[in-house]
Design a protein around this motif. Structure first.
Motif, PDB file in Angstrom:
ATOM      1  N   LEU A   5       0.835  -1.191   0.000  1.00  0.00           N
ATOM      2  CA  LEU A   5       0.000   0.000   0.000  1.00  0.00           C
ATOM      3  C   LEU A   5       0.870   1.240   0.000  1.00  0.00           C
ATOM      4  O   LEU A   5       1.940   1.270   0.602  1.00  0.00           O
ATOM      5  N   SER A   6       0.404   2.264  -0.665  1.00  0.00           N
ATOM      6  CA  SER A   6       1.121   3.530  -0.606  1.00  0.00           C
ATOM      7  C   SER A   6       0.920   4.145   0.769  1.00  0.00           C
ATOM      8  O   SER A   6       0.104   3.701   1.564  1.00  0.00           O
ATOM      9  N   ALA A   7       1.669   5.207   1.060  1.00  0.00           N
ATOM     10  CA  ALA A   7       1.590   5.829   2.384  1.00  0.00           C
ATOM     11  C   ALA A   7       0.188   6.356   2.652  1.00  0.00           C
ATOM     12  O   ALA A   7      -0.343   6.204   3.746  1.00  0.00           O
ATOM     13  N   GLY A   8      -0.429   6.981   1.667  1.00  0.00           N
ATOM     14  CA  GLY A   8      -1.779   7.513   1.850  1.00  0.00           C
ATOM     15  C   GLY A   8      -2.803   6.418   2.040  1.00  0.00           C
ATOM     16  O   GLY A   8      -3.698   6.525   2.877  1.00  0.00           O
ATOM     17  N   GLU A  11      -2.519   4.932   5.495  1.00  0.00           N
ATOM     18  CA  GLU A  11      -3.086   5.841   6.489  1.00  0.00           C
ATOM     19  C   GLU A  11      -4.608   5.731   6.496  1.00  0.00           C
ATOM     20  O   GLU A  11      -5.220   5.680   7.564  1.00  0.00           O
ATOM     21  N   TYR A  12      -5.214   5.677   5.310  1.00  0.00           N
ATOM     22  CA  TYR A  12      -6.668   5.524   5.236  1.00  0.00           C
ATOM     23  C   TYR A  12      -7.105   4.174   5.797  1.00  0.00           C
ATOM     24  O   TYR A  12      -8.160   4.067   6.424  1.00  0.00           O
ATOM     25  N   ALA A  13      -6.299   3.143   5.558  1.00  0.00           N
ATOM     26  CA  ALA A  13      -6.637   1.827   6.096  1.00  0.00           C
ATOM     27  C   ALA A  13      -6.619   1.850   7.622  1.00  0.00           C
ATOM     28  O   ALA A  13      -7.479   1.252   8.276  1.00  0.00           O
ATOM     29  N   THR A  14      -5.654   2.561   8.201  1.00  0.00           N
ATOM     30  CA  THR A  14      -5.586   2.669   9.651  1.00  0.00           C
ATOM     31  C   THR A  14      -6.799   3.403  10.190  1.00  0.00           C
ATOM     32  O   THR A  14      -7.418   2.985  11.177  1.00  0.00           O
ATOM     33  N   VAL A  19     -12.266   3.417  12.739  1.00  0.00           N
ATOM     34  CA  VAL A  19     -13.698   3.710  12.646  1.00  0.00           C
ATOM     35  C   VAL A  19     -14.512   2.432  12.806  1.00  0.00           C
ATOM     36  O   VAL A  19     -15.536   2.418  13.499  1.00  0.00           O
ATOM     37  N   CYS A  20     -14.062   1.345  12.193  1.00  0.00           N
ATOM     38  CA  CYS A  20     -14.772   0.068  12.324  1.00  0.00           C
ATOM     39  C   CYS A  20     -14.744  -0.431  13.768  1.00  0.00           C
ATOM     40  O   CYS A  20     -15.756  -0.920  14.286  1.00  0.00           O
ATOM     41  N   ALA A  21     -13.605  -0.294  14.447  1.00  0.00           N
ATOM     42  CA  ALA A  21     -13.522  -0.719  15.844  1.00  0.00           C
ATOM     43  C   ALA A  21     -14.425   0.148  16.719  1.00  0.00           C
ATOM     44  O   ALA A  21     -15.111  -0.356  17.609  1.00  0.00           O
ATOM     45  N   GLY A  22     -14.455   1.439  16.457  1.00  0.00           N
ATOM     46  CA  GLY A  22     -15.332   2.330  17.213  1.00  0.00           C
ATOM     47  C   GLY A  22     -16.793   2.009  16.985  1.00  0.00           C
ATOM     48  O   GLY A  22     -17.602   2.024  17.918  1.00  0.00           O
ATOM     49  N   THR A  23     -17.164   1.717  15.741  1.00  0.00           N
ATOM     50  CA  THR A  23     -18.539   1.356  15.424  1.00  0.00           C
ATOM     51  C   THR A  23     -18.930   0.049  16.107  1.00  0.00           C
ATOM     52  O   THR A  23     -20.040  -0.075  16.647  1.00  0.00           O
ATOM     53  N   ALA A  24     -18.026  -0.920  16.100  1.00  0.00           N
ATOM     54  CA  ALA A  24     -18.312  -2.194  16.756  1.00  0.00           C
ATOM     55  C   ALA A  24     -18.508  -1.999  18.256  1.00  0.00           C
ATOM     56  O   ALA A  24     -19.423  -2.581  18.849  1.00  0.00           O
TER      57      ALA A  24
END
Length: 137
Positions: A5-8, A11-14, A19-24
């Motif tokens: 993955l590129s740096a950007g 970062e979006y994956a992180t 966000v997914c962990a917060g939603t869960a």
């Protein structure tokens, strides 16, 4: 192409993972809102105390898992730091810290127990002294 993955994108994956962990977590905490509200309104009555907060329920659920094994909480914290820092060093530090934290917790519990026993002896001696003073008059 490097195949990674590129740096950007990394970062979006992180951010997406956070966000997914917060939603869960939000979904796990927010269960039974309507049922709880209906129970308070129609079954428990007005005089009953308010139900526990959602964080108290989450801590109770998680606390049962880690009761007596609190030193293992070092690992999830280390994993979160490893993901955020993109390094394996926090994981290694977390694994190493488990026995150290276990020893520290045992020493702290032993110190508390000794203090509790000392307080009980002082209270017992104070009660005996009061008895002797009262019986001599």
């Amino acid at each position: 192409m490097t195949g990674g993955l590129s740096a950007g994108a990394a970062e979006y994956a992180t951010y997406t993972m956070a966000v997914c962990a917060g939603t869960a977590a939000w979904l796990a905490v927010g269960q039974d809102q309507g049922l709880r509200r209906a129970r308070v309104l129609f079954v428990d009555g007005v005089g009953e105390p308010a139900s526990r907060s959602c964080w108290e329920r989450v801590l109770e659920r998680c606390g049962g898992m880690f009761r007596g094994r609190r030193e293992w909480l070092c690992l999830p914290v280390a994993l979160v730091l490893a993901v955020l820092g993109e390094s394996l060093l926090p994981v290694v530090a977390g694994v190493v810290s488990v026995p150290l934290v276990r020893r520290w917790l045992r020493r702290r519990a032993g110190r508390r127990e000794r203090e509790r026993r000392a307080d009980a002896v002082v209270a017992l001696c104070g009660a005996g002294r009061t008895f002797l003073i009262c019986s001599s008059t």
